[in-house]
Design an enzyme around this catalytic site. Structure first.
Site, PDB file in Angstrom:
ATOM      1  N   LYS A 105       0.824  -1.211   0.000  1.00 36.45           N
ATOM      2  CA  LYS A 105       0.000   0.000   0.000  1.00 36.45           C
ATOM      3  C   LYS A 105       0.856   1.258   0.000  1.00 36.45           C
ATOM      4  O   LYS A 105       0.631   2.196  -0.773  1.00 36.45           O
ATOM      5  CB  LYS A 105      -0.943   0.004   1.205  1.00 36.45           C
ATOM      6  CG  LYS A 105      -1.894   1.197   1.219  1.00 36.45           C
ATOM      7  CD  LYS A 105      -2.694   1.293   2.522  1.00 36.45           C
ATOM      8  CE  LYS A 105      -3.640   0.153   2.672  1.00 36.45           C
ATOM      9  NZ  LYS A 105      -4.533   0.346   3.857  1.00 36.45           N
TER      10      LYS A 105
ATOM     11  N   GLU B   1      -3.334 -11.816  14.465  1.00 37.08           N
ATOM     12  CA  GLU B   1      -2.979 -10.403  14.352  1.00 37.08           C
ATOM     13  C   GLU B   1      -4.141  -9.532  14.807  1.00 37.08           C
ATOM     14  O   GLU B   1      -3.944  -8.439  15.337  1.00 37.08           O
ATOM     15  CB  GLU B   1      -2.595 -10.074  12.906  1.00 37.08           C
ATOM     16  CG  GLU B   1      -1.874  -8.743  12.757  1.00 37.08           C
ATOM     17  CD  GLU B   1      -1.220  -8.589  11.391  1.00 37.08           C
ATOM     18  OE1 GLU B   1      -0.036  -8.954  11.260  1.00 37.08           O
ATOM     19  OE2 GLU B   1      -1.900  -8.118  10.453  1.00 37.08           O
TER      20      GLU B   1
ATOM     21  N   GLY C 267      -4.682  -5.072   5.928  1.00 41.03           N
ATOM     22  CA  GLY C 267      -4.017  -6.030   5.052  1.00 41.03           C
ATOM     23  C   GLY C 267      -4.594  -7.419   5.128  1.00 41.03           C
ATOM     24  O   GLY C 267      -4.787  -8.090   4.109  1.00 41.03           O
ATOM     25  N   ARG C 268      -4.896  -7.902   6.334  1.00 45.36           N
ATOM     26  CA  ARG C 268      -5.397  -9.264   6.486  1.00 45.36           C
ATOM     27  C   ARG C 268      -6.852  -9.398   6.053  1.00 45.36           C
ATOM     28  O   ARG C 268      -7.393 -10.506   6.043  1.00 45.36           O
ATOM     29  CB  ARG C 268      -5.221  -9.713   7.934  1.00 45.36           C
ATOM     30  CG  ARG C 268      -5.896  -8.818   8.968  1.00 45.36           C
ATOM     31  CD  ARG C 268      -5.377  -9.163  10.358  1.00 45.36           C
ATOM     32  NE  ARG C 268      -5.895  -8.307  11.412  1.00 45.36           N
ATOM     33  CZ  ARG C 268      -5.391  -7.096  11.722  1.00 45.36           C
ATOM     34  NH1 ARG C 268      -4.382  -6.609  11.016  1.00 45.36           N
ATOM     35  NH2 ARG C 268      -5.894  -6.390  12.711  1.00 45.36           N
TER      36      ARG C 268
ATOM     37  N   HIS D 250      -1.968 -38.341  10.832  1.00 43.74           N
ATOM     38  CA  HIS D 250      -0.735 -39.101  11.042  1.00 43.74           C
ATOM     39  C   HIS D 250       0.356 -38.239  11.663  1.00 43.74           C
ATOM     40  O   HIS D 250       1.533 -38.603  11.628  1.00 43.74           O
ATOM     41  CB  HIS D 250      -0.266 -39.690   9.713  1.00 43.74           C
ATOM     42  CG  HIS D 250      -1.181 -40.739   9.174  1.00 43.74           C
ATOM     43  ND1 HIS D 250      -1.000 -42.076   9.413  1.00 43.74           N
ATOM     44  CD2 HIS D 250      -2.320 -40.639   8.439  1.00 43.74           C
ATOM     45  CE1 HIS D 250      -1.969 -42.768   8.840  1.00 43.74           C
ATOM     46  NE2 HIS D 250      -2.782 -41.914   8.240  1.00 43.74           N
TER      47      HIS D 250
ATOM     48  N   LYS E  66      10.132  -4.656  13.327  1.00 43.19           N
ATOM     49  CA  LYS E  66      10.529  -4.041  12.056  1.00 43.19           C
ATOM     50  C   LYS E  66      11.426  -2.826  12.303  1.00 43.19           C
ATOM     51  O   LYS E  66      12.432  -2.616  11.610  1.00 43.19           O
ATOM     52  CB  LYS E  66       9.284  -3.647  11.270  1.00 43.19           C
ATOM     53  CG  LYS E  66       8.488  -4.833  10.768  1.00 43.19           C
ATOM     54  CD  LYS E  66       7.076  -4.468  10.362  1.00 43.19           C
ATOM     55  CE  LYS E  66       7.017  -3.484   9.238  1.00 43.19           C
ATOM     56  NZ  LYS E  66       5.614  -3.246   8.797  1.00 43.19           N
TER      57      LYS E  66
ATOM     58  N   GLU F 184      10.458  -5.801   3.163  1.00 40.85           N
ATOM     59  CA  GLU F 184      10.581  -7.084   2.484  1.00 40.85           C
ATOM     60  C   GLU F 184      10.121  -6.997   1.035  1.00 40.85           C
ATOM     61  O   GLU F 184      10.772  -7.509   0.115  1.00 40.85           O
ATOM     62  CB  GLU F 184       9.767  -8.161   3.224  1.00 40.85           C
ATOM     63  CG  GLU F 184      10.248  -8.458   4.629  1.00 40.85           C
ATOM     64  CD  GLU F 184       9.591  -7.596   5.691  1.00 40.85           C
ATOM     65  OE1 GLU F 184       9.671  -7.968   6.871  1.00 40.85           O
ATOM     66  OE2 GLU F 184       8.997  -6.548   5.348  1.00 40.85           O
TER      67      GLU F 184
END
Length: 561
Positions: A211, A369, A283-284, A400, A524, A217
């Protein structure tokens, strides 16, 4: 919604739930035997989703008290405030309008918030995304050498990655033949190197999703991808050694999802090829915004519209359905019951669909979050536990691996089982319907978790007495079963929206702001301060605490170029 949150522990409902918990021993065998209508009464539908809540550790009294808790903590009033565009994201003073992203064109009444024509803006941006998606899919959009695009690489992190990659994996049967999406998120250089190593730069398109166009990153990986593009085109003899040629290559092979048009242009992307969204979209919660551009390219605008319609169907259910039949409300309240009254620490999501293998990871960000908070939205400390650790893997792989703990461990792990009646690939093994075999496991696991196996039943099988105890299953392990006819774009949208609203309900009861994420920021910031210490800044190294400094020195001593 300017008033502060209600402390849930001060409500009459909370006190009643505490007393009820003390007086109630979970007994799913007994409850089913005593109430033949239990499965019918606790099975509800929301759009295409068929949701069986009957194997949860609740009675009719529990549900009634949980609904009272929702009323006394103002959950539905907060829901209405969110949908109306009030600034329920208090710490950032923002509206929370991810639900507006999936309102159909021409929805009435129109939604205007803070002077913004929300509906008009959403539809305009969506049309822009769809025009671009059609151009890539049809071959109208071509790379710098005139070749059509065959691979789209989405570069993002967090909500700019988890949603698109999860949805792409879930909807692979709907992806256009000859077109592939890949995803880069981790700043570990291995990620971009492995993702691009077998690609043809002439037919690869990158979508940089950030955004602010400043995420460390994402921008690092975007620069690495740009360098890869230039190297590859030059090696193929199709890129002149000039800034103009390199700029043209970027313009043909990069687009952005961002509102920082100046930074987009500085990178070399034509601002006309930047798709935006708004600060009222976290964002999420953004996979159904322009962040989903890679998905729109992969499955096409028509299927993406179906995806949005699935979200909207659950939004409307949450908005209009009576509390006692409101699936997201009830599921959210059940989670509060488990966390605050039954001491559950985690929550498993177990999709019996390999296509949903990234869904638990997606829910980790959505739920943890959002609700990993220790202060309320008025700044006061919370008065009870909040949030759960969400985790899971597709069945039958999980059976399993970790189902042992769910069946016989010392803590309860509320678990959501998700499955579909019709598979994308109806294969047979000899005379055996493989999907039927797969689904037999789905049904068997929830049955075993609910009802277990008593010592008497184990002995009746002829088991030696010295191992009887090891083979007893206590049962009373809570599960919710969610089924749908098949995994379509609409059904995926419904599943995502369901968990969005479940997350909202929990946060509303706890009085927290489920829409900020300040906990993400400290690490960050410190990373930027530490980075110079890794490249020779002795003052930055000396400024570190003894443990961090020692670890950095180990890194420097052992780093080989």
């Amino acid at each position: 919604m300017n008033a502060g949150p209600v402390d849930p522990t001060t409500t009459a409902a909370w006190s009643s739930l505490s007393e009820h918990r003390s007086a109630t021993t979970p007994d799913l065998r007994g409850w089913f035997a005593a109430d033949p209508a239990r499965a019918r009464d606790l099975t509800l539908d929301v759009a295409d989703l068929h949701v069986d809540l009957s194997k949860n550790l609740v009675t009719a009294d529990t549900v009634a008290l949980l609904l009272q808790l929702a009323e006394q903590t103002g959950v539905l009033a907060r829901r209405d405030a969110m949908l109306a565009g009030e600034h329920v994201n208090v710490t950032e003073d923002r509206a929370v309008l991810h639900t507006a992203l999936r309102r159909p064109a021409g929805a009435s009444p129109a939604l205007e918030v803070d002077g913004q024509d929300v509906d008009g803006d959403v539809q305009a941006e969506l049309a822009k995304v769809f025009t671009f998606a059609d151009a890539v899919r049809s071959g109208e959009w071509r790379g710098v050498t005139g070749k059509a695009i065959t691979t789209v690489v989405n570069i993002g992190i967090g909500g700019s990655d988890l949603g698109p990659v999860m949805a792409y994996e879930a909807l692979k049967p709907s992806v256009r033949a000859g077109l592939e999406c890949r995803f880069v998120s981790n700043i570990d250089p291995t990620d971009v190197a492995e993702t691009t190593k077998d690609l043809d730069p002439e037919t690869t398109l990158f979508i940089v999703a950030s955004k602010t166009f400043g995420t460390l990153e994402t921008l690092t990986n975007a620069r690495l991808a740009r360098a890869w593009l230039w190297r590859g085109l030059a090696a193929a003899g199709v890129l002149a050694d000039s800034d103009e040629a390199r700029q043209e290559a970027v313009a043909k092979h990069f687009v952005a999802v961002s509102t920082a048009l100046d930074k987009v242009a500085a990178f070399g992307i034509d601002p006309a090829n930047a798709f935006g969204f708004w600060d009222w979209v976290g964002g999420r919660y953004s996979v159904d915004s322009a962040i989903g551009t890679s998905l729109a390219v992969a499955i096409g605008p028509e299927a993406f519209r179906e995806f949005l319609a699935g979200f909207h169907a659950v939004d409307e259910h949450f908005r209009t359905t009576a509390p006692e039949r409101n699936v997201p409300l009830l599921m959210g309240l059940l989670n509060v019951w488990y966390v605050n009254f039954l001491d559950a620490h985690t929550h498993a999501v177990l999709p019996y669909s390999q296509y949903l293998h990234r869904f638990p990871a997606y829910l980790q960000q959505l739920t943890m979050e959002s609700n990993g908070k220790s202060v309320r939205y008025d700044g006061e400390p919370v008065t009870t536990h909040t949030g759960e650790v969400f985790w899971g893997e597709p069945g039958t792989n999980g059976q399993h691996a970790f189902y042992q703990l769910i069946h016989q461990g010392t803590r309860i792990v509320p678990s959501d089982f998700i499955a579909f009646a019709t598979p994308a690939h109806p294969l047979v093994d000899g005379d055996a319907d493989v999907h039927a075999l797969f689904m037999a496991n789905f049904f068997a696991q929830t049955k075993a978790l609910a009802f277990g196996k008593t010592a008497e039943e184990v002995r009746a099988e002829g088991t030696a007495e010295d191992v009887v105890a090891a083979r007893v299953f206590s049962g009373n392990r809570p599960t919710t079963s969610i089924m749908a006819p098949s995994l379509t774009p609409a059904v995926l949208g419904q599943l995502i929206a369901l968990y969005e609203h479940v997350t909202f309900v929990e946060g509303a009861v706890w009085g927290i702001d489920s829409f900020d994420q300040w906990g993400v920021e400290l690490g960050k910031k410190l990373a930027l301060e530490i980075a110079p210490a890794l490249t020779g800044d002795t003052a930055a190294l000396e400024a570190q605490d003894p443990s961090t400094g020692a670890l950095i020195r180990y890194y420097l001593e052992h780093r080989r170029d």
